[in-house]
Motif scaffolding. Structure first.
Motif, mmCIF file in Angstrom:
data_model
loop_
_atom_site.group_PDB
_atom_site.id
_atom_site.type_symbol
_atom_site.label_atom_id
_atom_site.label_comp_id
_atom_site.label_asym_id
_atom_site.label_seq_id
_atom_site.Cartn_x
_atom_site.Cartn_y
_atom_site.Cartn_z
ATOM 1 N N ALA A 1 -13.999 58.112 -41.109
ATOM 2 C CA ALA A 1 -14.927 58.884 -40.278
ATOM 3 C C ALA A 1 -15.232 60.232 -40.923
ATOM 4 C CB ALA A 1 -14.345 59.077 -38.886
ATOM 5 N N ALA A 2 -14.218 60.864 -41.509
ATOM 6 C CA ALA A 2 -14.442 62.141 -42.200
ATOM 7 C C ALA A 2 -15.412 61.954 -43.353
ATOM 8 C CB ALA A 2 -13.114 62.703 -42.698
ATOM 9 N N GLU A 3 -15.245 60.870 -44.095
ATOM 10 C CA GLU A 3 -16.138 60.595 -45.226
ATOM 11 C C GLU A 3 -17.553 60.269 -44.758
ATOM 12 O OE1 GLU A 3 -14.109 57.408 -47.124
ATOM 13 O OE2 GLU A 3 -12.481 58.664 -47.909
ATOM 14 N N LEU A 4 -17.662 59.454 -43.690
ATOM 15 C CA LEU A 4 -18.979 59.039 -43.202
ATOM 16 C C LEU A 4 -19.784 60.220 -42.688
ATOM 17 C CD1 LEU A 4 -20.970 56.763 -42.442
ATOM 18 C CD2 LEU A 4 -19.757 56.550 -40.264
ATOM 19 N N TYR A 5 -19.112 61.144 -41.970
ATOM 20 C CA TYR A 5 -19.839 62.241 -41.327
ATOM 21 C C TYR A 5 -19.713 63.576 -42.065
ATOM 22 C CZ TYR A 5 -20.315 58.870 -37.577
ATOM 23 O OH TYR A 5 -20.628 57.747 -36.844
ATOM 24 N N LEU B 1 -3.206 46.829 -37.532
ATOM 25 C CA LEU B 1 -3.929 47.741 -38.418
ATOM 26 C C LEU B 1 -3.195 49.074 -38.480
ATOM 27 C CD1 LEU B 1 -6.633 48.242 -40.029
ATOM 28 C CD2 LEU B 1 -7.521 49.247 -37.910
ATOM 29 N N LEU B 2 -2.935 49.562 -39.684
ATOM 30 C CA LEU B 2 -2.329 50.872 -39.863
ATOM 31 C C LEU B 2 -3.380 51.942 -39.577
ATOM 32 C CD1 LEU B 2 0.105 52.602 -40.806
ATOM 33 C CD2 LEU B 2 -0.840 52.435 -43.130
ATOM 34 N N LEU B 3 -3.074 52.863 -38.666
ATOM 35 C CA LEU B 3 -4.015 53.911 -38.290
ATOM 36 C C LEU B 3 -3.715 55.184 -39.071
ATOM 37 C CD1 LEU B 3 -4.196 53.554 -34.395
ATOM 38 C CD2 LEU B 3 -5.253 52.145 -36.180
ATOM 39 N N ASP B 4 -4.696 55.675 -39.770
ATOM 40 C CA ASP B 4 -4.537 56.936 -40.505
ATOM 41 C C ASP B 4 -5.138 58.064 -39.665
ATOM 42 O OD1 ASP B 4 -7.042 55.701 -40.932
ATOM 43 O OD2 ASP B 4 -7.468 57.033 -42.614
ATOM 44 N N GLN B 5 -4.372 58.556 -38.713
ATOM 45 C CA GLN B 5 -4.862 59.602 -37.815
ATOM 46 C C GLN B 5 -4.989 60.923 -38.594
ATOM 47 O OE1 GLN B 5 -6.094 58.630 -35.217
ATOM 48 N NE2 GLN B 5 -4.796 57.448 -33.845
ATOM 49 N N THR B 6 -6.217 61.355 -38.772
ATOM 50 C CA THR B 6 -6.536 62.488 -39.642
ATOM 51 C C THR B 6 -7.232 63.582 -38.838
ATOM 52 O OG1 THR B 6 -6.787 60.960 -41.512
ATOM 53 C CG2 THR B 6 -7.799 63.143 -41.744
ATOM 54 N N LEU B 7 -6.860 64.816 -39.079
ATOM 55 C CA LEU B 7 -7.486 65.963 -38.410
ATOM 56 C C LEU B 7 -8.615 66.481 -39.284
ATOM 57 C CD1 LEU B 7 -7.039 67.768 -35.818
ATOM 58 C CD2 LEU B 7 -5.996 69.419 -37.393
ATOM 59 N N MET B 8 -9.813 66.630 -38.716
ATOM 60 C CA MET B 8 -10.998 66.991 -39.494
ATOM 61 C C MET B 8 -11.890 67.944 -38.711
ATOM 62 S SD MET B 8 -12.768 63.236 -39.057
ATOM 63 C CE MET B 8 -11.172 62.496 -39.408
ATOM 64 N N ALA B 9 -12.687 68.707 -39.451
ATOM 65 C CA ALA B 9 -13.602 69.666 -38.823
ATOM 66 C C ALA B 9 -14.772 69.912 -39.778
ATOM 67 C CB ALA B 9 -12.866 70.970 -38.508
ATOM 68 N N SER C 1 -14.394 59.482 -25.740
ATOM 69 C CA SER C 1 -14.422 58.029 -25.578
ATOM 70 C C SER C 1 -14.079 57.273 -26.851
ATOM 71 C CB SER C 1 -15.802 57.578 -25.084
ATOM 72 O OG SER C 1 -16.803 57.902 -26.032
ATOM 73 N N ASP C 2 -14.128 57.952 -28.016
ATOM 74 C CA ASP C 2 -13.906 57.240 -29.268
ATOM 75 C C ASP C 2 -13.552 58.240 -30.368
ATOM 76 O OD1 ASP C 2 -14.097 54.861 -31.058
ATOM 77 O OD2 ASP C 2 -15.734 56.007 -31.927
ATOM 78 N N THR C 3 -12.670 57.833 -31.276
ATOM 79 C CA THR C 3 -12.245 58.732 -32.348
ATOM 80 C C THR C 3 -13.384 59.034 -33.319
ATOM 81 O OG1 THR C 3 -11.401 56.792 -33.541
ATOM 82 C CG2 THR C 3 -9.820 58.055 -32.227
ATOM 83 N N ALA C 4 -13.969 57.985 -33.893
ATOM 84 C CA ALA C 4 -15.016 58.202 -34.904
ATOM 85 C C ALA C 4 -16.251 58.854 -34.301
ATOM 86 C CB ALA C 4 -15.382 56.874 -35.560
ATOM 87 N N ASP C 5 -16.596 58.494 -33.068
ATOM 88 C CA ASP C 5 -17.772 59.088 -32.445
ATOM 89 C C ASP C 5 -17.574 60.576 -32.189
ATOM 90 O OD1 ASP C 5 -20.439 58.407 -31.518
ATOM 91 O OD2 ASP C 5 -19.737 58.995 -29.529
ATOM 92 N N THR C 6 -16.319 60.993 -32.018
ATOM 93 C CA THR C 6 -16.015 62.416 -31.864
ATOM 94 C C THR C 6 -16.346 63.161 -33.151
ATOM 95 O OG1 THR C 6 -14.249 61.870 -30.320
ATOM 96 C CG2 THR C 6 -14.208 64.074 -31.275
ATOM 97 N N ALA C 7 -16.004 62.548 -34.276
ATOM 98 C CA ALA C 7 -16.356 63.148 -35.570
ATOM 99 C C ALA C 7 -17.868 63.282 -35.706
ATOM 100 C CB ALA C 7 -15.780 62.301 -36.702
ATOM 101 N N GLY D 1 -17.854 53.203 -32.589
ATOM 102 C CA GLY D 1 -18.977 52.988 -33.490
ATOM 103 C C GLY D 1 -18.560 52.864 -34.934
ATOM 104 N N PRO D 2 -19.481 53.197 -35.865
ATOM 105 C CA PRO D 2 -19.179 53.122 -37.296
ATOM 106 C C PRO D 2 -17.959 53.969 -37.652
ATOM 107 C CG PRO D 2 -21.530 53.453 -36.933
ATOM 108 C CD PRO D 2 -20.864 53.612 -35.594
ATOM 109 N N ALA D 3 -17.124 53.430 -38.552
ATOM 110 C CA ALA D 3 -15.901 54.081 -39.040
ATOM 111 C C ALA D 3 -14.802 54.167 -37.989
ATOM 112 C CB ALA D 3 -16.199 55.470 -39.603
ATOM 113 N N SER D 4 -14.994 53.501 -36.844
ATOM 114 C CA SER D 4 -13.917 53.464 -35.840
ATOM 115 C C SER D 4 -12.849 52.476 -36.301
ATOM 116 C CB SER D 4 -14.465 53.039 -34.480
ATOM 117 O OG SER D 4 -14.931 51.697 -34.525
ATOM 118 N N PHE D 5 -11.664 52.601 -35.721
ATOM 119 C CA PHE D 5 -10.603 51.663 -36.054
ATOM 120 C C PHE D 5 -10.978 50.252 -35.610
ATOM 121 C CE2 PHE D 5 -8.051 55.678 -35.624
ATOM 122 C CZ PHE D 5 -7.741 55.792 -36.975
#
Length: 297
Positions: free
Chosen positions: A156-160, A85-93, A131-137, A12-16
């Motif tokens: 995704a961290a910024e969006l959510y 695409l360069l992936l910026d894999q970021t840990l967020m909570a 199922s998805d990185t951004a949707d997990t956030a 979804g939104p903010a996904s890679f």
């Protein structure tokens, strides 16, 4: 007024995938259709719900997503373009959470694989596939789930409204994924890259001859891998990707292939994108039969 192109993406939104779609259609107004899986994405395109689809096919750390090549054939889709695409894999909570509060880390299985070194360094934390990185956030934010962190993009961290606990948690900060544009229309235009499917007997009995034919031109073999068998016990098809310095190299290669593999399938003829890393850093693209010079059995 020009109609917005509708693009199917996985996530979804903010996904890679959304970021890749925007970069692959920079001059167009687009709207995206979020799909929960790659088969759903292919079905959306095949059925005419969208104009195009953008799908990941290869990662520089985890290697090729081979089932996706099989789906291109299954749904009769064609590759039009590609982009790394360069992936910026970021840990967020959730805001206020600290690393010592985290008991689980959730993300897409490919993202978890790309970050396995970091995850192994956190033995007190378990993982869960989603199922998805951004949707997990999004799920963590909307459910106010404490004790759980997500691996997703910084967007995704910024969006959510999540708090970044660690940046660049992938095994390598140079973590790239290759995305392709898919169309229902088969392309016959000449181009300097080709994605093909080869029947198993050709790979088993004629590989040396086949590679000899290809070496007659100025070509680079960037992928040769067996696809997962749809029916256990049946021979696999193999995916072959070739790049040439110019379109005529690909045209000559296809003509040469016809003499040893007349039943090969073209999944796409398209302009190659500049690879961000050298070929020897693209994980799992060439079969061991090439790197070890052994015979297929």
């Amino acid at each position: 007024m020009t109609r917005a192109l509708k693009i199917a993406i996985q996530g979804g939104p903010a996904s890679f995938h959304e970021t890749a779609a925007k970069e692959l259609f920079p001059a167009s107004t687009i709207s995206t259709l979020s799909c929960a899986s790659f088969p759903e994405l292919c079905e959306a395109l095949q059925s005419g719900l969208v104009d195009f689809a953008v799908m990941a096919v290869q990662n520089s750390l985890a290697g090729p997503l081979l089932p996706n090549y099989g789906m291109m054939d299954q749904y009769k889709l064609s590759v039009l373009a590609e982009r790394w695409l360069l992936l910026d894999q970021t840990l967020m909570a959730l805001p206020g959470q600290k690393m010592e509060d985290i008991q689980e880390i959730w993300s897409h299985p490919i993202a978890l694989l790309q970050c396995c070194d970091y995850l192994n360094s956190q033995p007190q934390v378990s993982t869960k596939e989603t199922s998805d990185t951004a949707d997990t956030a999004r799920m963590i934010k909307e459910g106010q789930i404490s004790g759980v962190a997500a691996i997703a993009s910084r967007k995704a961290a910024e969006l959510y409204g999540l708090e970044v606990l660690n940046s660049n948690v992938a095994n390598d900060t140079e973590n790239y994924t290759r995305f392709v544009v898919l169309s229902r229309e088969k392309q016959t235009n000449t181009a300097n890259k080709a994605t093909l499917l080869l029947p198993y007997p050709v790979v088993k009995f004629s590989l040396e001859n086949l590679l000899g034919q290809l070496n007659q031109g100025t070509l680079e073999l960037t992928m040769l891998q067996p696809l997962p068998s749809v029916n256990p016990g049946q021979p696999q098809e193999w995916v072959l990707e070739l790049e040439g310095n110019k379109a005529s190299c690909i045209t000559q290669a296809l003509a040469a292939l016809s003499s040893v593999a007349p039943s090969y399938k073209v999944l796409g003829l398209y302009p190659k994108a500049e690879a961000p890393l050298p070929q020897d850093r693209q994980a799992g693209c060439l079969s061991p039969i090439l790197t070890e010079q052994t015979e297929l059995v």
